[in-house]
Each structure stands twice: as structure tokens, then as C-alpha cells.
Design a protein around this motif. Structure first.
Motif, PDB file in Angstrom:
ATOM      1  N   VAL A  43     -16.591 -14.998  17.376  1.00  0.00           N
ATOM      2  CA  VAL A  43     -16.935 -14.762  16.186  1.00  0.00           C
ATOM      3  C   VAL A  43     -18.405 -14.677  16.048  1.00  0.00           C
ATOM      4  O   VAL A  43     -19.245 -13.602  15.818  1.00  0.00           O
ATOM      5  N   LYS A  44     -19.264 -15.616  16.526  1.00  0.00           N
ATOM      6  CA  LYS A  44     -20.692 -15.715  16.595  1.00  0.00           C
ATOM      7  C   LYS A  44     -21.512 -14.568  17.245  1.00  0.00           C
ATOM      8  O   LYS A  44     -22.177 -14.149  16.996  1.00  0.00           O
ATOM      9  N   PHE A  45     -20.627 -14.417  18.671  1.00  0.00           N
ATOM     10  CA  PHE A  45     -21.430 -13.466  19.345  1.00  0.00           C
ATOM     11  C   PHE A  45     -20.634 -11.943  19.148  1.00  0.00           C
ATOM     12  O   PHE A  45     -21.141 -11.057  19.742  1.00  0.00           O
ATOM     13  N   GLY A  46     -20.059 -11.535  18.132  1.00  0.00           N
ATOM     14  CA  GLY A  46     -19.433 -10.409  17.584  1.00  0.00           C
ATOM     15  C   GLY A  46     -18.439  -9.753  18.959  1.00  0.00           C
ATOM     16  O   GLY A  46     -17.980  -8.953  18.876  1.00  0.00           O
ATOM     17  N   LEU A  47     -17.636 -10.618  19.446  1.00  0.00           N
ATOM     18  CA  LEU A  47     -16.686 -10.437  20.471  1.00  0.00           C
ATOM     19  C   LEU A  47     -15.381 -10.065  19.491  1.00  0.00           C
ATOM     20  O   LEU A  47     -14.487  -9.546  20.229  1.00  0.00           O
ATOM     21  N   LEU A  48     -15.115 -10.858  18.568  1.00  0.00           N
ATOM     22  CA  LEU A  48     -14.156 -10.507  17.543  1.00  0.00           C
ATOM     23  C   LEU A  48     -14.574 -10.475  16.154  1.00  0.00           C
ATOM     24  O   LEU A  48     -15.573 -10.881  15.681  1.00  0.00           O
ATOM     25  N   LEU A  49     -13.846  -9.124  15.618  1.00  0.00           N
ATOM     26  CA  LEU A  49     -14.314  -8.929  14.329  1.00  0.00           C
ATOM     27  C   LEU A  49     -13.261  -8.758  13.375  1.00  0.00           C
ATOM     28  O   LEU A  49     -12.082  -8.762  13.813  1.00  0.00           O
ATOM     29  N   PRO A  50     -13.324  -9.131  11.955  1.00  0.00           N
ATOM     30  CA  PRO A  50     -12.053  -8.934  11.312  1.00  0.00           C
ATOM     31  C   PRO A  50     -11.316  -7.747  11.272  1.00  0.00           C
ATOM     32  O   PRO A  50     -11.854  -6.705  11.416  1.00  0.00           O
ATOM     33  N   ASP A  51     -10.070  -8.034  11.181  1.00  0.00           N
ATOM     34  CA  ASP A  51      -9.094  -6.667  11.027  1.00  0.00           C
ATOM     35  C   ASP A  51      -9.063  -6.104   9.575  1.00  0.00           C
ATOM     36  O   ASP A  51      -9.166  -6.792   8.873  1.00  0.00           O
ATOM     37  N   PRO A  52      -9.669  -4.989   9.685  1.00  0.00           N
ATOM     38  CA  PRO A  52      -9.882  -4.265   8.263  1.00  0.00           C
ATOM     39  C   PRO A  52      -8.790  -4.324   7.430  1.00  0.00           C
ATOM     40  O   PRO A  52      -8.841  -4.054   6.225  1.00  0.00           O
ATOM     41  N   ASP A  53      -7.503  -4.221   8.118  1.00  0.00           N
ATOM     42  CA  ASP A  53      -6.238  -4.314   7.367  1.00  0.00           C
ATOM     43  C   ASP A  53      -5.892  -5.677   6.971  1.00  0.00           C
ATOM     44  O   ASP A  53      -5.263  -5.875   5.893  1.00  0.00           O
ATOM     45  N   ASP A  54      -6.102  -6.622   7.614  1.00  0.00           N
ATOM     46  CA  ASP A  54      -5.755  -8.103   7.342  1.00  0.00           C
ATOM     47  C   ASP A  54      -6.715  -8.794   7.771  1.00  0.00           C
ATOM     48  O   ASP A  54      -6.964  -9.160   9.007  1.00  0.00           O
TER      49      ASP A  54
END
Length: 324
Positions: A43-54
Motif C-alpha cells: 500500500v505504501k508503494f502504491g502497488l495495491l489501491l482500495p477497491d472503489p466498490d468495497d
């Protein structure tokens, strides 16, 4: 209180768990937040982002997009540096043209200010040496730091077959560190001799460049490349070298005469020349306390009750006129 180590590393050195989870997210399309807790770096490196639906799920950023995001500022920096280099070349171009038509400067004397600049110039000159390096190192017992520095500079020279001759003062003969340093250099083309009194620090490389200090209390030195100056300093070194005693031979301390030793006569000479205790101690490579003990001994033997009277009694006693 949480004492667990902080999860920190560079994106170029992704942790094992982070690499595994990122690969899994790319394969299945998303991961639950709870699964990603062991690798917060994603998350820190922006490799995973929150799912906009959930928001309880995280979606992977395509590696091509993540890579481009990081390469862009680097490429921009490279372009900026190339532009700066071209601007520098343009700015200096007219001066280079003038310089090409002028006699090359000799840089016979260069002032070096600051420890880093002095050490950098020394390291470069020593690295360029091809035959011999001569050094005069006044002072008493050598500290571990000083000897470590000497070892760092001397070892590459010795490994390449260049000879090193060093002059110390007799007082280093009481230093176990000095003899340990000599043992490390065993078999090398290195010679050490000692004298009771030396000139200030001097380093000469290949009869080409010499280094001398400017002030005792300031990190300022002179780099000398004038052939006449270097030749003169080399002759001074050779004269001292002929008078000096190899470290593996006993130093010829003069026996005491009338209760005054050779060291004390050397101190007496400097006293009547007007030197203070600190300067005498530095010249003879001893600490100030030892110097003052010798001065007290001189005072007791000659019956002096003051510093001014001591100088007069030394001159009148004739102890400095005795043949050594």
C-alpha cells in the motif's frame, strides 16, 4: 508498547511476503485488506489501491503503470542534468578557448583547506606514486586512529612495490601500537627511523609533490609541486634520515651528565630560545606533563627558583656546551 521492528525497505528490494502477495493480487484481481497486513509496503508503494466498490478489498496496480510512475521522475532528472551539462559547457566554452592559447599554469603551490580536501589531495598523490614516498611524522605515541590511517594509505603502496620511508621521534619507541603497526607491514619495502627532534609534518611523493602544514591549530596545508621546493625538502629529509636511528636498533640516548640527561639538555636548548612548554613538548614528541617534569628536574639540579632564572642558569652552567 509495540516493539516489533518497522517494516521498511525500498521498492527495488521488495520483501518476500510483499512480492508473493502482489503476484497473487495480479493473478486473482484483488485481495482482502486482512491478507495484506504482513506486507504494508504494498500500500505504501502504491502497488495495491482500495477497491472503489468495497474498501475492505485492495486491487493491484498494473506493473507497467507502477514502473512508469517511478521511471518518469528519473527520466526527467536525467534530462535536467543533461540540460545543465550543456549549459555549463556553453558557459565555459569562451574561457576554454582563451585557456587553450595561454601557457598552462604550473600550480606550483596550492592551498588546501579542510580535512576532506587535504586527505583527498594526499590520497590522489600517494595513489599516483611510482617509486617512493617519504614522510616525517612528529609527535609522540601514535593513536590507533592515526596508525589505522597510516595503514590505509601505506598498504596499497607496499602491495604495488613502492618503498616508504618514515621518520618518527624517539618517543614512539614506547608505543606498543607502533610496533604492532610495524609487524603488520613486515616484509614490505618500508623503513622507519627515529630522531629526538623533528621538523613539522612532511610528505613527499616521488620527488614530484610535497605536503606541509600551514598552521598547527587549523586544517590548512600546502601542496607543493615546484621542482626546486620539492628537491629542497627532499634534501632536508635525507639529512634527517642519515642522523636517524632504525626502529629495530637501540636509540642512542645520551647518558646523564651532572644529573642532566640528553633529553633535558634538548629541553634546555629550547627553553633559552624562548619556547613555552607546549611548543617544547610538541617539538620533542612528548606530552606537556612529561615536559614539565623535565623542566622541574632542570630547575632542581641548577637551583632555579623561577622560569626567568632557569634560562639564565642554563646559559651560565655550560651544559649546552658539552660535547654529546
Amino acid at each position: 508498547m509495540d516493539t516489533k521492528p518497522t517494516h521498511t525497505h525500498a521498492v527495488t528490494n521488495l520483501c518476500t511476503e510483499g512480492a508473493r502477495l502482489y503476484a497473487a493480487a495480479l493473478s486473482v484481481g484483488r485481495l482482502a485488506r486482512a491478507e495484506v497486513r504482513p506486507a504494508p509496503c504494498l500500500v505504501k508503494f502504491g502497488l495495491l489501491l482500495p477497491d472503489p466498490d468495497d474498501a475492505s478489498w485492495l486491487r493491484p496496480v498494473p506493473p507497467s503503470a507502477a514502473l512508469a510512475q517511478r521511471l518518469h521522475p528519473l527520466e526527467r532528472e536525467i534530462q535536467d542534468r543533461r540540460r545543465t551539462s550543456l549549459e555549463l559547457a556553453d558557459a565555459f566554452e569562451p574561457f576554454l578557448a582563451i585557456s587553450a592559447q595561454s601557457p598552462a599554469p604550473t600550480h606550483a603551490i596550492t592551498v588546501l583547506e579542510g580535512i576532506d580536501r587535504i586527505n583527498g589531495a594526499l590520497d590522489l598523490a600517494i595513489a599516483e606514486s611510482r617509486t617512493e614516498v617519504l614522510t616525517v611524522q612528529p609527535g609522540g605515541k601514535r593513536s590507533e586512529e592515526v596508525l589505522s590511517e597510516a595503514l590505509t594509505r601505506s598498504k596499497p603502496l607496499i602491495d604495488s612495490g613502492i618503498s616508504v620511508r618514515t621518520l618518527y621521534q624517539h618517543t614512539v619507541r614506547h608505543s606498543q601500537r607502533t610496533f604492532a603497526y610495524v609487524d603488520l607491514m613486515a616484509g614490505a619495502r618500508m623503513e622507519i627511523r627515529t630522531l629526538e627532534e623533528l621538523i613539522e609534518r612532511l610528505i613527499i611523493c616521488d620527488d614530484t609533490v610535497a605536503f606541509i602544514p600551514v598552521q598547527d591549530d587549523q586544517p590548512i596545508a600546502l601542496e607543493l609541486r615546484h621542482p626546486g621546493l620539492v628537491a629542497y625538502l627532499t634534501k632536508v629529509f635525507e639529512q634527517l634520515w642519515r642522523r636517524a636511528v632504525p626502529l629495530d636498533e637501540a636509540a642512542p640516548y645520551d647518558p646523564a651528565r651532572d644529573g642532566i640527561t640528553g633529553v633535558q639538555r634538548a629541553i634546555a636548548t629550547l627553553l633559552i630560545e624562548g619556547h613555552v612548554d607546549e611548543a617544547i613538548a610538541r617539538r620533542l614528541g612528548m606530552n606537556v606533563r612529561t615536559c614539565r617534569a623535565h623542566v622541574a628536574k632542570l630547575s632542581a639540579v641548577l637551583g632555579s627558583t623561577s622560569r626567568a632564572q632557569l634560562g639564565y642558569l642554563i646559559a651560565q652552567s655550560g651544559i649546552l656546551d658539552q660535547d654529546s
